[in-house]
Design an enzyme around this catalytic site. Structure first.
Site, PDB file in Angstrom:
ATOM      1  N   GLU A  22       0.817  -1.217   0.000  1.00 47.54           N
ATOM      2  CA  GLU A  22       0.000   0.000   0.000  1.00 47.54           C
ATOM      3  C   GLU A  22       0.859   1.279   0.000  1.00 47.54           C
ATOM      4  O   GLU A  22       0.402   2.332   0.447  1.00 47.54           O
ATOM      5  CB  GLU A  22      -0.934  -0.018   1.210  1.00 47.54           C
ATOM      6  CG  GLU A  22      -2.007  -1.081   1.097  1.00 47.54           C
ATOM      7  CD  GLU A  22      -2.511  -1.545   2.443  1.00 47.54           C
ATOM      8  OE1 GLU A  22      -3.557  -1.046   2.881  1.00 47.54           O
ATOM      9  OE2 GLU A  22      -1.855  -2.391   3.065  1.00 47.54           O
ATOM     10  N   SER A 150      -3.624  -7.680   2.272  1.00 48.03           N
ATOM     11  CA  SER A 150      -3.503  -8.746   1.272  1.00 48.03           C
ATOM     12  C   SER A 150      -4.823  -8.942   0.549  1.00 48.03           C
ATOM     13  O   SER A 150      -5.189 -10.058   0.204  1.00 48.03           O
ATOM     14  CB  SER A 150      -3.108 -10.060   1.941  1.00 48.03           C
ATOM     15  OG  SER A 150      -2.085  -9.861   2.865  1.00 48.03           O
ATOM     16  N   TYR A 220     -13.177  -1.927  -5.321  1.00 40.70           N
ATOM     17  CA  TYR A 220     -11.827  -1.373  -5.327  1.00 40.70           C
ATOM     18  C   TYR A 220     -11.429  -0.688  -6.627  1.00 40.70           C
ATOM     19  O   TYR A 220     -10.506   0.098  -6.640  1.00 40.70           O
ATOM     20  CB  TYR A 220     -10.810  -2.463  -4.976  1.00 40.70           C
ATOM     21  CG  TYR A 220     -10.925  -2.850  -3.529  1.00 40.70           C
ATOM     22  CD1 TYR A 220     -10.361  -2.043  -2.547  1.00 40.70           C
ATOM     23  CD2 TYR A 220     -11.636  -3.969  -3.141  1.00 40.70           C
ATOM     24  CE1 TYR A 220     -10.486  -2.355  -1.220  1.00 40.70           C
ATOM     25  CE2 TYR A 220     -11.760  -4.292  -1.809  1.00 40.70           C
ATOM     26  CZ  TYR A 220     -11.189  -3.482  -0.850  1.00 40.70           C
ATOM     27  OH  TYR A 220     -11.318  -3.788   0.462  1.00 40.70           O
ATOM     28  N   ARG A 259     -10.322   2.557  12.321  1.00 39.07           N
ATOM     29  CA  ARG A 259     -11.578   2.516  11.541  1.00 39.07           C
ATOM     30  C   ARG A 259     -12.040   1.071  11.435  1.00 39.07           C
ATOM     31  O   ARG A 259     -11.292   0.215  10.947  1.00 39.07           O
ATOM     32  CB  ARG A 259     -11.322   3.072  10.141  1.00 39.07           C
ATOM     33  CG  ARG A 259     -12.560   3.601   9.417  1.00 39.07           C
ATOM     34  CD  ARG A 259     -12.285   3.745   7.922  1.00 39.07           C
ATOM     35  NE  ARG A 259     -12.327   2.438   7.324  1.00 39.07           N
ATOM     36  CZ  ARG A 259     -11.513   2.041   6.331  1.00 39.07           C
ATOM     37  NH1 ARG A 259     -10.608   2.822   5.824  1.00 39.07           N
ATOM     38  NH2 ARG A 259     -11.643   0.826   5.848  1.00 39.07           N
ATOM     39  N   ASP A 261     -14.502  -1.918  10.031  1.00 40.06           N
ATOM     40  CA  ASP A 261     -15.360  -2.300   8.904  1.00 40.06           C
ATOM     41  C   ASP A 261     -16.468  -3.227   9.405  1.00 40.06           C
ATOM     42  O   ASP A 261     -16.192  -4.196  10.123  1.00 40.06           O
ATOM     43  CB  ASP A 261     -14.544  -3.032   7.830  1.00 40.06           C
ATOM     44  CG  ASP A 261     -13.584  -2.110   7.095  1.00 40.06           C
ATOM     45  OD1 ASP A 261     -13.748  -0.876   7.190  1.00 40.06           O
ATOM     46  OD2 ASP A 261     -12.674  -2.622   6.412  1.00 40.06           O
ATOM     47  N   GLU A 275     -13.266  -6.268  10.395  1.00 48.68           N
ATOM     48  CA  GLU A 275     -11.859  -6.032  10.738  1.00 48.68           C
ATOM     49  C   GLU A 275     -11.739  -4.620  11.262  1.00 48.68           C
ATOM     50  O   GLU A 275     -12.652  -3.801  11.122  1.00 48.68           O
ATOM     51  CB  GLU A 275     -10.959  -6.204   9.501  1.00 48.68           C
ATOM     52  CG  GLU A 275     -11.296  -5.224   8.393  1.00 48.68           C
ATOM     53  CD  GLU A 275     -10.129  -4.910   7.466  1.00 48.68           C
ATOM     54  OE1 GLU A 275      -8.989  -5.301   7.746  1.00 48.68           O
ATOM     55  OE2 GLU A 275     -10.374  -4.236   6.457  1.00 48.68           O
ATOM     56  N   ASN A 277      -8.981  -1.341  11.092  1.00 48.50           N
ATOM     57  CA  ASN A 277      -7.771  -0.806  10.456  1.00 48.50           C
ATOM     58  C   ASN A 277      -7.145   0.202  11.414  1.00 48.50           C
ATOM     59  O   ASN A 277      -7.798   1.172  11.798  1.00 48.50           O
ATOM     60  CB  ASN A 277      -8.148  -0.125   9.146  1.00 48.50           C
ATOM     61  CG  ASN A 277      -8.849  -1.081   8.196  1.00 48.50           C
ATOM     62  OD1 ASN A 277      -8.229  -1.967   7.622  1.00 48.50           O
ATOM     63  ND2 ASN A 277     -10.159  -0.941   8.062  1.00 48.50           N
ATOM     64  N   GLY A 281      -6.692   5.028   5.680  1.00 44.07           N
ATOM     65  CA  GLY A 281      -6.386   6.026   4.652  1.00 44.07           C
ATOM     66  C   GLY A 281      -6.637   7.432   5.183  1.00 44.07           C
ATOM     67  O   GLY A 281      -7.601   7.677   5.894  1.00 44.07           O
TER      68      GLY A 281
HETATM   69  N1  LIG Z   1     -17.677 -12.216   5.654  1.00 40.70           N
HETATM   70  C1  LIG Z   1     -17.941 -11.332   4.690  1.00 40.70           C
HETATM   71  N2  LIG Z   1     -19.205 -11.172   4.230  1.00 40.70           N
HETATM   72  C2  LIG Z   1     -19.482 -10.290   3.230  1.00 40.70           C
HETATM   73  N3  LIG Z   1     -18.557  -9.503   2.633  1.00 40.70           N
HETATM   74  C3  LIG Z   1     -17.273  -9.623   3.047  1.00 40.70           C
HETATM   75  C4  LIG Z   1     -16.895 -10.530   4.097  1.00 40.70           C
HETATM   76  N4  LIG Z   1     -15.559 -10.434   4.277  1.00 40.70           N
HETATM   77  C5  LIG Z   1     -15.133  -9.501   3.408  1.00 40.70           C
HETATM   78  N5  LIG Z   1     -16.141  -9.008   2.666  1.00 40.70           N
HETATM   79  C6  LIG Z   1     -16.044  -7.971   1.630  1.00 40.70           C
HETATM   80  O1  LIG Z   1     -14.684  -7.864   1.244  1.00 40.70           O
HETATM   81  C7  LIG Z   1     -14.149  -6.584   1.611  1.00 40.70           C
HETATM   82  C8  LIG Z   1     -12.722  -6.732   2.141  1.00 40.70           C
HETATM   83  O2  LIG Z   1     -12.708  -7.542   3.294  1.00 40.70           O
HETATM   84  P1  LIG Z   1     -12.006  -7.120   4.646  1.00 40.70           P
HETATM   85  O3  LIG Z   1     -12.179  -8.265   5.584  1.00 40.70           O
HETATM   86  O4  LIG Z   1     -12.500  -5.791   5.123  1.00 40.70           O
HETATM   87  O5  LIG Z   1     -10.462  -7.065   4.256  1.00 40.70           O
HETATM   88  P2  LIG Z   1      -9.520  -5.937   3.619  1.00 40.70           P
HETATM   89  O6  LIG Z   1     -10.246  -4.630   3.686  1.00 40.70           O
HETATM   90  O7  LIG Z   1      -8.300  -6.000   4.471  1.00 40.70           O
HETATM   91  O8  LIG Z   1      -9.281  -6.431   2.238  1.00 40.70           O
HETATM   92  C9  LIG Z   1     -15.126  -6.027   2.636  1.00 40.70           C
HETATM   93  O9  LIG Z   1     -15.082  -4.636   2.655  1.00 40.70           O
HETATM   94  C10 LIG Z   1     -16.445  -6.604   2.155  1.00 40.70           C
HETATM   95  O10 LIG Z   1     -16.948  -5.874   1.047  1.00 40.70           O
HETATM   96 MG   LIG Z   2     -11.547  -3.816   5.043  1.00 41.74          MG
END
Ligand SMILES: Nc1ncnc2c1ncn2[C@@H]1O[C@H](COP(=O)(O)OP(=O)(O)O)[C@@H](O)[C@H]1O
Ligand SMILES: [Mg+2]
Length: 323
Positions: A22, A150, A220, A259, A261, A275, A277, A281
């Site tokens: 990143e 990742s 993304y 932050r 999620d 998760e 963070n 950002g």
């Molecule tokens: N268990 C889940 N159910 C539904 N959507 C998910 C789930 N896990 C991840 N996502 C989707 O994938 C995105 C990225 O996952 P996340 O766990 O926040 O990891 P990172 O942001 O580190 O890539 C989330 O913002 C969400 O849109």
């Molecule tokens: Mg996330």
């Protein structure tokens, strides 16, 4: 201690760039923070740990630093450990909270221990019983690398037969791979600001991808993704999400800012933590600044507030007092 022109801070380092995947976004975050602090009259200087050594960091004699690094070697506790060793107070959570938050599975174990809602999960390995994983978590499910930063190894699996390939993909990015119950619903994120009793949740941001279905590509890589703040969700739900986010922050012992999620399940409006963070950002268009602005705190003021919360682990546990 008040700093009308920010001059009471002394020499400040803004750490950005770094060696993680990143790096680019960190450069945007750090440049914004640096300009904002300088505009407030603060003696702030850029420092890129990918280009300069820790010995040089010590030599700069910064009185405190703003960490605008994302991902590994910046957000994961290792830089925080180096700054502890150098005795330089830094923004954001300390060594332990940063390291735990970098590992999604470890974070979820802690949340479950605290009774905080997070989707069911299982660690995967090459010999996993795929049918039993699908049976336990239900379909669809999410397969992802456990370590933050990742994002590329994430797959939404709709059929148990896809599990070995989803596992193999995630395993390319990380030794630790997890499968998670899929939460179908609304995607939200909630910034947290402050330390100890002064920690509070800022307004929730709602993220809407152009396709109403979950779509990683959209989220993304599309500029059609919408970010709503105020979120427009019912006030009671907004409060529930803020409380959950704040509890998630406290459960890891976070300080400064972060932050969380969150997904809200469509069927019953139940929020689930995905998760947290610990160095989000921080460009002027990022989600934490967007939310802070709605709370009445413009970008420059937010940067200064985060800088003011810079601390060392020991100061927080032994001597920490609100300013
Ligand atoms: N268990 C889940 N159910 C539904 N959507 C998910 C789930 N896990 C991840 N996502 C989707 O994938 C995105 C990225 O996952 P996340 O766990 O926040 O990891 P990172 O942001 O580190 O890539 C989330 O913002 C969400 O849109
Ligand atoms: Mg996330």
């Amino acid at each position: 201690m008040s700093h009308p022109n920010g001059n009471g801070f002394g020499k400040v380092g803004v750490l950005f760039g770094g060696r993680s995947a990143e790096r680019e976004i960190s450069i945007f975050s750090g440049t914004g923070v640096l300009q904002a602090l300088q505009a407030q009259g603060i003696d702030a200087h850029a420092f890129d740990p990918a280009q300069r050594s820790l010995a040089e960091l010590a030599g700069e004699k910064f009185v405190r630093v703003f960490i605008a690094l994302h991902g590994r070697y910046g957000e994961d506790g290792t830089m925080q450990g180096a700054l502890e060793q150098l005795g330089i107070p830094y923004t954001g959570p300390g060594v332990l909270a940063s390291a735990i938050a970098m590992d999604k599975a470890m974070t979820k174990r802690l949340w479950l221990q605290h009774g905080l809602a997070t989707p069911k999960f299982e660690m995967l390995h090459a010999g996993s019983d795929w049918r039993s994983v699908a049976h336990t978590l239900g379909l669809p499910l999410i397969v992802k690398p456990a370590h933050e930063g990742s994002t590329l190894g994430l797959t939404k699996v709709t059929d148990a037969a896809q599990l070995p390939a989803a596992y193999a993909l995630a395993a390319k990015f990380d030794k630790a791979v997890m499968a998670e119950e899929f939460i179908s619903g609304m995607e939200l994120t909630c910034p947290l600001l402050g330390t100890g009793d002064h920690a509070r949740a800022l307004p929730v941001v709602r993220i809407i991808a152009p396709d109403s279905n979950y779509d990683y590509q959209n989220k993304y890589f599309s500029d059609q993704t919408q970010y709503l703040c105020p979120s427009g969700i019912p006030p009671a739900l907004e409060q529930q999400v803020q409380q959950l986010a704040l509890a998630s922050y406290r459960s890891l012992g976070c300080r400064g800012w972060a932050r969380a999620d969150v997904m809200v399940r469509a069927t019953d409006q139940q929020p689930y933590l995905l998760e947290i963070n610990t160095s989000p950002g921080m460009t002027s268009h990022s989600l934490v600044p967007m939310s802070a602005a709605v709370a009445g705190m413009p970008y420059e003021q937010l940067c200064v507030a985060i800088l003011r919360s810079a601390a060392l682990d020991l100061q927080v546990s032994a001597d920490w007092k609100p300013h």
